[in-house]
Design a protein around this motif. Structure first.
Motif, PDB file in Angstrom:
ATOM      1  N   LYS A 138       0.678  -1.337  -0.082  1.00 41.90           N
ATOM      2  CA  LYS A 138      -0.024   0.040   0.005  1.00 41.90           C
ATOM      3  C   LYS A 138       0.797   1.317  -0.129  1.00 41.90           C
ATOM      4  O   LYS A 138       0.531   2.428  -0.525  1.00 41.90           O
ATOM      5  CB  LYS A 138      -0.915   0.122   1.222  1.00 41.90           C
ATOM      6  N   TYR A 139       2.084   1.122   0.542  1.00 39.25           N
ATOM      7  CA  TYR A 139       2.964   2.223   0.670  1.00 39.25           C
ATOM      8  C   TYR A 139       4.347   2.197   0.410  1.00 39.25           C
ATOM      9  O   TYR A 139       5.126   1.815   0.947  1.00 39.25           O
ATOM     10  CB  TYR A 139       3.046   2.937   2.131  1.00 39.25           C
ATOM     11  N   PRO A 140       4.626   1.871  -1.099  1.00 38.89           N
ATOM     12  CA  PRO A 140       5.790   1.333  -1.600  1.00 38.89           C
ATOM     13  C   PRO A 140       7.216   2.496  -1.286  1.00 38.89           C
ATOM     14  O   PRO A 140       8.302   2.006  -1.572  1.00 38.89           O
ATOM     15  CB  PRO A 140       5.503   1.050  -3.219  1.00 38.89           C
ATOM     16  N   GLU A 141       6.836   3.659  -0.903  1.00 32.19           N
ATOM     17  CA  GLU A 141       7.973   4.423  -0.675  1.00 32.19           C
ATOM     18  C   GLU A 141       8.403   4.325   0.912  1.00 32.19           C
ATOM     19  O   GLU A 141       9.519   4.850   0.887  1.00 32.19           O
ATOM     20  CB  GLU A 141       7.355   6.073  -0.864  1.00 32.19           C
ATOM     21  N   GLU A 142       7.863   3.577   1.501  1.00 31.02           N
ATOM     22  CA  GLU A 142       8.216   3.209   2.831  1.00 31.02           C
ATOM     23  C   GLU A 142       9.088   1.706   2.819  1.00 31.02           C
ATOM     24  O   GLU A 142       8.287   0.903   2.721  1.00 31.02           O
ATOM     25  CB  GLU A 142       7.455   3.268   3.832  1.00 31.02           C
ATOM     26  N   ILE A 143      10.420   1.784   3.002  1.00 30.29           N
ATOM     27  CA  ILE A 143      11.225   0.476   3.284  1.00 30.29           C
ATOM     28  C   ILE A 143      11.569   0.299   4.663  1.00 30.29           C
ATOM     29  O   ILE A 143      12.014   1.248   5.115  1.00 30.29           O
ATOM     30  CB  ILE A 143      12.369   0.679   2.105  1.00 30.29           C
ATOM     31  N   PHE A 144      11.630  -0.949   4.925  1.00 28.59           N
ATOM     32  CA  PHE A 144      11.868  -1.532   6.342  1.00 28.59           C
ATOM     33  C   PHE A 144      13.125  -2.442   6.151  1.00 28.59           C
ATOM     34  O   PHE A 144      13.208  -3.263   5.010  1.00 28.59           O
ATOM     35  CB  PHE A 144      10.757  -1.710   6.927  1.00 28.59           C
ATOM     36  N   THR A 145      13.963  -2.463   7.192  1.00 29.45           N
ATOM     37  CA  THR A 145      14.552  -3.602   7.650  1.00 29.45           C
ATOM     38  C   THR A 145      14.132  -4.435   8.624  1.00 29.45           C
ATOM     39  O   THR A 145      13.816  -4.075   9.683  1.00 29.45           O
ATOM     40  CB  THR A 145      16.248  -3.219   7.857  1.00 29.45           C
ATOM     41  N   LEU A 146      13.852  -5.935   8.148  1.00 31.37           N
ATOM     42  CA  LEU A 146      13.453  -6.798   9.096  1.00 31.37           C
ATOM     43  C   LEU A 146      14.609  -7.175  10.208  1.00 31.37           C
ATOM     44  O   LEU A 146      15.688  -7.458   9.815  1.00 31.37           O
ATOM     45  CB  LEU A 146      13.037  -8.372   8.478  1.00 31.37           C
ATOM     46  N   ALA A 147      13.979  -7.304  11.838  1.00 33.16           N
ATOM     47  CA  ALA A 147      14.969  -7.680  12.718  1.00 33.16           C
ATOM     48  C   ALA A 147      14.522  -9.184  12.864  1.00 33.16           C
ATOM     49  O   ALA A 147      13.820  -9.770  12.112  1.00 33.16           O
ATOM     50  CB  ALA A 147      14.876  -6.835  13.900  1.00 33.16           C
ATOM     51  N   GLN A 148      15.107  -9.913  13.948  1.00 32.35           N
ATOM     52  CA  GLN A 148      14.842 -11.081  14.148  1.00 32.35           C
ATOM     53  C   GLN A 148      13.280 -11.488  14.376  1.00 32.35           C
ATOM     54  O   GLN A 148      12.720 -10.524  15.050  1.00 32.35           O
ATOM     55  CB  GLN A 148      15.445 -11.654  15.323  1.00 32.35           C
ATOM     56  N   TYR A 149      12.916 -12.798  14.524  1.00 32.83           N
ATOM     57  CA  TYR A 149      11.367 -12.813  14.532  1.00 32.83           C
ATOM     58  C   TYR A 149      11.546 -12.995  16.421  1.00 32.83           C
ATOM     59  O   TYR A 149      12.381 -13.459  17.080  1.00 32.83           O
ATOM     60  CB  TYR A 149      11.293 -14.223  14.320  1.00 32.83           C
ATOM     61  N   GLN A 150      10.599 -12.575  17.037  1.00 27.01           N
ATOM     62  CA  GLN A 150      10.428 -12.409  18.448  1.00 27.01           C
ATOM     63  C   GLN A 150       9.167 -13.240  18.782  1.00 27.01           C
ATOM     64  O   GLN A 150       7.931 -12.745  18.521  1.00 27.01           O
ATOM     65  CB  GLN A 150      10.236 -10.647  18.790  1.00 27.01           C
ATOM     66  N   ALA A 151       9.463 -14.414  19.137  1.00 26.04           N
ATOM     67  CA  ALA A 151       8.473 -15.416  19.673  1.00 26.04           C
ATOM     68  C   ALA A 151       7.283 -14.866  20.844  1.00 26.04           C
ATOM     69  O   ALA A 151       6.311 -15.156  20.539  1.00 26.04           O
ATOM     70  CB  ALA A 151       9.004 -16.753  20.173  1.00 26.04           C
ATOM     71  N   ASP A 152       7.969 -14.107  21.733  1.00 24.94           N
ATOM     72  CA  ASP A 152       7.003 -13.769  22.787  1.00 24.94           C
ATOM     73  C   ASP A 152       5.973 -12.666  22.257  1.00 24.94           C
ATOM     74  O   ASP A 152       4.942 -12.417  22.792  1.00 24.94           O
ATOM     75  CB  ASP A 152       7.835 -13.077  23.837  1.00 24.94           C
TER      76      ASP A 152
END
Length: 92
Positions: free
Chosen positions: A26-40
């Motif tokens: 929906k907002y292709p101009e906003e790019i993010f970097t993923l961090a580790q999965y947080q199970a909690d």
């Protein structure tokens, strides 16, 4: 990574790795970097990325289901191993 890179649909949760770059459909101009999965928290933290700089002072929690449905992931070119081996043989 710049905004000119190609993004593709996330087909499998195995694509979701720490450091992967994503953007909302929906907002292709906003790019993010993923961090580790947080199970909690049952999701991934994602941090804004601008001009190659990740801003860790602000993040959003995104569930795996939401990532698969509403986000795209930057495609990564994987070098062809056969070509690399052939190049090494020619040099040697």
């Amino acid at each position: 990574m710049t905004k000119n890179n190609k993004f593709e649909t996330i087909l499998d949760a195995y694509q979701l790795a720490e450091g992967a770059q994503i953007r909302a459909k929906k907002y292709p101009e906003e790019i993010f970097t993923l961090a580790q999965y947080q199970a909690d928290k049952r999701g991934y933290m994602a941090y804004p990325l601008d001009n190659g700089i990740t801003f860790n002072d602000f993040g959003v929690l995104i569930t795996e289901t939401e990532l698969l449905k509403d986000y795209e992931i930057a495609s990564v070119e994987v070098p062809d191993v056969k070509l690399d081996l052939q190049a090494e043989r020619k040099v040697a």
